[in-house]
Design an enzyme around this catalytic site. Structure first.
Site, PDB file in Angstrom:
ATOM      1  N   TRP A 184     -27.544 -31.440 -55.007  1.00 34.08           N
ATOM      2  CA  TRP A 184     -27.316 -32.221 -53.793  1.00 34.08           C
ATOM      3  C   TRP A 184     -28.268 -31.729 -52.711  1.00 34.08           C
ATOM      4  O   TRP A 184     -28.442 -30.518 -52.546  1.00 34.08           O
ATOM      5  CB  TRP A 184     -25.871 -32.076 -53.286  1.00 34.08           C
ATOM      6  CG  TRP A 184     -25.743 -32.693 -51.917  1.00 34.08           C
ATOM      7  CD1 TRP A 184     -25.655 -34.024 -51.623  1.00 34.08           C
ATOM      8  CD2 TRP A 184     -25.763 -32.005 -50.655  1.00 34.08           C
ATOM      9  NE1 TRP A 184     -25.619 -34.207 -50.257  1.00 34.08           N
ATOM     10  CE2 TRP A 184     -25.686 -32.992 -49.645  1.00 34.08           C
ATOM     11  CE3 TRP A 184     -25.847 -30.665 -50.276  1.00 34.08           C
ATOM     12  CZ2 TRP A 184     -25.679 -32.663 -48.283  1.00 34.08           C
ATOM     13  CZ3 TRP A 184     -25.851 -30.337 -48.930  1.00 34.08           C
ATOM     14  CH2 TRP A 184     -25.754 -31.339 -47.941  1.00 34.08           C
ATOM     15  N   GLU A 225     -25.623 -35.634 -57.091  1.00 33.88           N
ATOM     16  CA  GLU A 225     -24.553 -36.044 -56.165  1.00 33.88           C
ATOM     17  C   GLU A 225     -25.142 -36.892 -55.036  1.00 33.88           C
ATOM     18  O   GLU A 225     -26.124 -36.500 -54.413  1.00 33.88           O
ATOM     19  CB  GLU A 225     -23.890 -34.782 -55.577  1.00 33.88           C
ATOM     20  CG  GLU A 225     -22.798 -35.072 -54.554  1.00 33.88           C
ATOM     21  CD  GLU A 225     -22.219 -33.794 -53.935  1.00 33.88           C
ATOM     22  OE1 GLU A 225     -22.857 -32.724 -54.034  1.00 33.88           O
ATOM     23  OE2 GLU A 225     -21.129 -33.880 -53.334  1.00 33.88           O
ATOM     24  N   LYS A 227     -24.834 -39.181 -51.325  1.00 34.31           N
ATOM     25  CA  LYS A 227     -24.145 -39.074 -50.041  1.00 34.31           C
ATOM     26  C   LYS A 227     -24.576 -40.225 -49.141  1.00 34.31           C
ATOM     27  O   LYS A 227     -25.736 -40.630 -49.181  1.00 34.31           O
ATOM     28  CB  LYS A 227     -24.478 -37.727 -49.390  1.00 34.31           C
ATOM     29  CG  LYS A 227     -23.652 -37.438 -48.156  1.00 34.31           C
ATOM     30  CD  LYS A 227     -23.588 -35.974 -47.841  1.00 34.31           C
ATOM     31  CE  LYS A 227     -22.797 -35.745 -46.565  1.00 34.31           C
ATOM     32  NZ  LYS A 227     -22.540 -34.359 -46.295  1.00 34.31           N
ATOM     33  N   ASP A 260     -18.593 -37.364 -54.933  1.00 32.25           N
ATOM     34  CA  ASP A 260     -17.805 -36.596 -53.967  1.00 32.25           C
ATOM     35  C   ASP A 260     -17.065 -37.639 -53.139  1.00 32.25           C
ATOM     36  O   ASP A 260     -17.696 -38.530 -52.554  1.00 32.25           O
ATOM     37  CB  ASP A 260     -18.774 -35.771 -53.104  1.00 32.25           C
ATOM     38  CG  ASP A 260     -18.094 -34.937 -52.038  1.00 32.25           C
ATOM     39  OD1 ASP A 260     -17.191 -35.465 -51.365  1.00 32.25           O
ATOM     40  OD2 ASP A 260     -18.477 -33.774 -51.851  1.00 32.25           O
ATOM     41  N   HIS A 263     -18.211 -38.877 -49.708  1.00 30.29           N
ATOM     42  CA  HIS A 263     -19.603 -39.307 -49.554  1.00 30.29           C
ATOM     43  C   HIS A 263     -19.839 -40.808 -49.632  1.00 30.29           C
ATOM     44  O   HIS A 263     -20.924 -41.253 -49.986  1.00 30.29           O
ATOM     45  CB  HIS A 263     -20.471 -38.609 -50.603  1.00 30.29           C
ATOM     46  CG  HIS A 263     -20.658 -37.150 -50.330  1.00 30.29           C
ATOM     47  ND1 HIS A 263     -21.555 -36.370 -51.010  1.00 30.29           N
ATOM     48  CD2 HIS A 263     -20.067 -36.332 -49.426  1.00 30.29           C
ATOM     49  CE1 HIS A 263     -21.501 -35.128 -50.565  1.00 30.29           C
ATOM     50  NE2 HIS A 263     -20.592 -35.083 -49.600  1.00 30.29           N
ATOM     51  N   HIS A 287     -16.445 -34.120 -57.060  1.00 29.45           N
ATOM     52  CA  HIS A 287     -16.108 -33.174 -55.999  1.00 29.45           C
ATOM     53  C   HIS A 287     -14.924 -33.792 -55.281  1.00 29.45           C
ATOM     54  O   HIS A 287     -15.047 -34.880 -54.701  1.00 29.45           O
ATOM     55  CB  HIS A 287     -17.263 -33.019 -54.997  1.00 29.45           C
ATOM     56  CG  HIS A 287     -18.252 -31.990 -55.394  1.00 29.45           C
ATOM     57  ND1 HIS A 287     -19.357 -31.687 -54.628  1.00 29.45           N
ATOM     58  CD2 HIS A 287     -18.294 -31.167 -56.473  1.00 29.45           C
ATOM     59  CE1 HIS A 287     -20.041 -30.725 -55.226  1.00 29.45           C
ATOM     60  NE2 HIS A 287     -19.430 -30.391 -56.348  1.00 29.45           N
ATOM     61  N   ASP A 295     -17.180 -37.466 -43.680  1.00 28.31           N
ATOM     62  CA  ASP A 295     -17.182 -36.389 -44.674  1.00 28.31           C
ATOM     63  C   ASP A 295     -16.763 -35.072 -44.024  1.00 28.31           C
ATOM     64  O   ASP A 295     -17.533 -34.130 -43.933  1.00 28.31           O
ATOM     65  CB  ASP A 295     -18.599 -36.277 -45.263  1.00 28.31           C
ATOM     66  CG  ASP A 295     -18.704 -35.216 -46.344  1.00 28.31           C
ATOM     67  OD1 ASP A 295     -17.741 -35.059 -47.110  1.00 28.31           O
ATOM     68  OD2 ASP A 295     -19.752 -34.553 -46.426  1.00 28.31           O
ATOM     69  N   ASP A 297     -14.508 -32.919 -44.913  1.00 31.99           N
ATOM     70  CA  ASP A 297     -14.131 -31.837 -45.819  1.00 31.99           C
ATOM     71  C   ASP A 297     -12.847 -31.134 -45.423  1.00 31.99           C
ATOM     72  O   ASP A 297     -12.777 -29.903 -45.381  1.00 31.99           O
ATOM     73  CB  ASP A 297     -15.291 -30.852 -45.988  1.00 31.99           C
ATOM     74  CG  ASP A 297     -16.392 -31.439 -46.870  1.00 31.99           C
ATOM     75  OD1 ASP A 297     -16.098 -31.760 -48.036  1.00 31.99           O
ATOM     76  OD2 ASP A 297     -17.528 -31.598 -46.395  1.00 31.99           O
ATOM     77  N   ASP A 327     -14.259 -29.447 -53.251  1.00 30.04           N
ATOM     78  CA  ASP A 327     -15.353 -29.251 -52.291  1.00 30.04           C
ATOM     79  C   ASP A 327     -14.876 -29.574 -50.884  1.00 30.04           C
ATOM     80  O   ASP A 327     -14.901 -30.723 -50.455  1.00 30.04           O
ATOM     81  CB  ASP A 327     -16.554 -30.143 -52.667  1.00 30.04           C
ATOM     82  CG  ASP A 327     -17.721 -29.941 -51.702  1.00 30.04           C
ATOM     83  OD1 ASP A 327     -17.685 -28.978 -50.924  1.00 30.04           O
ATOM     84  OD2 ASP A 327     -18.665 -30.757 -51.724  1.00 30.04           O
TER      85      ASP A 327
END
Ligand SMILES: C[C@H](O)[C@H](O)[C@@H](O)C(=O)CO
Ligand SMILES: [Mn+2]
Length: 420
Positions: A184, A225, A227, A260, A263, A287, A295, A297, A327
């Protein structure tokens, strides 16, 4: 009533709708969830002193973050002891461990810089997943790495990617467990680019060069990955969803797509993308995170989308085709608690999915009995799931109910509070 007695009563209720709780528990015991080391130190790593870059951000300043490899490993060990089921550990290249005076830049990394992680993984009996770190480095030029128009920059990061393939092979050989190696980058532009194709062509060629490094695809699972955007990279991301998916499709014999769930555009859901990808790819990687409006997290919860992701893996019989990793990074609360909550919730979601009458639900859909399909799914939500979960925790030798948090409080008092 004991945990076992509550379990026996729940087991009988599930059996009435054709769900075998013993079997669900047996299956779940063999599903590995990859625990990301970067929740423990706010994605800092050990190889540099600069800020976190790449369009990602950790917010919060809760005391007790891990500052050394020993502290980080001790914290991970604690987390793993508090969550049931099989685990792997997931590390970034920036977590290389150097002997005094032996620092090397990322393009020169070797297996020896990760030997302590291998020792740790072997002692815990777990596999290792890996990530080249294409951020938080002075070698990132104008926010770009593998897509940079600057040849020196691009070459540096290709060497880094290749070094990481070799290290991944070393991890897999040492542990005997395949290593998922995820590529990524935060490469992109804050504002409207003048050339959208050029960076993507360079990115494509760079990843192809990295994957030209020899590796055994049974042991090393490189992933790409995507995004949608990052902080300061709002207008254009080289590794967009279409780019990475097409790349993985064209190189199916040597890499996997990784999704993810933070993303994508906020109304897109990864749960719905999983079966789409399973139509075309033998294996995929995830993820799992919790995006709050972006995003962000946040810590993974036992929420609708996490359960839905788990359901798509379970009911499509894809537990051995989907690599599950966590993640997220929350520095605003106790990090051990954040880690454990997410790990337990991923596990919990898989158990919930395993405890659905999946064959019946499919049958109801295929016979167009959509009224009953809704009814059964809703009724299953209030089945005594917690009693099965508690028993699963107990049978894995991990704390039941609130007990794990009591352990976290003790660890905070005895260990974290003495850290600077
Ligand atoms: C540390 C990062 O979260 C990770 O490498 C990457 O997978 C990502 O999700 C960036 O947003
Ligand atoms: Mn990710």
């Amino acid at each position: 009533m004991s945990t076992k007695e509550r379990y026996e009563s729940a087991k009988a209720r599930y059996a009435k709708v054709g769900v075998d709780t013993d079997k669900a528990i047996q299956i779940l015991k063999n599903v590995a969830i990859s625990l990301h080391c970067w929740q423990g130190d706010d994605v800092k790593g050990f190889d540099q002193d600069g800020p976190l870059t790449g369009g990602i951000q950790t917010t919060g300043n809760y005391p007790g973050k891990a500052m050394t490899p020993e502290e980080l490993m001790a914290d991970m060990e604690k987390v793993m002891s508090l969550a049931p089921g099989k685990k792997k550990i997931n590390i970034h290249a920036s977590y290389a461990i150097f002997e005094e005076g032996q620092w090397v830049d990322r393009d020169q990394l070797e297996p020896k810089h990760f030997k302590k992680w291998v020792d740790f993984a072997k002692a815990k009996g777990v596999g290792i997943d890996f990530n080249p770190t294409f951020f938080s480095s002075p070698k990132v030029k104008d926010g770009l790495t593998l897509s940079s128009p600057d040849e020196e920059t691009r070459k540096f990061w290709i060497r880094h990617g290749k070094a990481c393939i070799r290290i991944s092979q070393y991890f897999a050989e040492e542990t005997g467990i395949p290593c998922v190696m995820n590529i990524w980058t935060g490469d992109g532009y804050k504002d409207i680019p003048g050339d959208r194709l050029g960076p993507r062509m360079r990115y494509k060629e760079s990843i192809e060069e990295i994957l030209s490094e020899p590796y055994d695809f049974n042991l090393v699972k490189p992933c790409v990955e995507s995004k949608v955007f990052g902080i300061g990279v709002e207008s254009y991301t080289a590794g967009s969803a279409e780019f990475t998916l097409s790349f993985a499709a064209e190189h199916k014999d040597k890499c996997l797509p990784l999704m993810d769930n933070g993303h994508y555009h906020p109304t897109e859901v990864v749960s719905d993308k999983i079966p789409s990808l399973l139509c075309f790819f033998p294996e995929i990687a995830l993820h799992v995170t919790r995006p709050v409006r972006w995003d962000s997290d946040h810590v993974v919860l036992f929420d609708d989308e996490t359960r839905e992701i788990a359901k798509e893996i379970v009911r499509n019989d894809a537990l051995d085709r989907v690599y599950i990793a966590l993640d997220y990074f929350d520095a605003s609360i106790n990090r051990i608690s954040a880690w454990t909550t997410g790990l337990r919730n991923m596990s919990k979601s898989l158990l919930f999915a395993l405890l659905q009458p999946n064959a019946q639900l499919k049958e109801l859909q295929d016979t167009n009995n959509l009224t009953k399909l809704m009814t059964v799914q809703e009724e299953m939500k209030t089945f005594p799931f917690g009693d099965v979960w508690d028993y699963f925790c107990e049978s894995c030798g991990t704390p039941v109910g609130f007990d794990w948090f009591t352990e976290v409080e003790k660890y905070e008092k005895e260990v974290l509070s003495s850290r600077k």
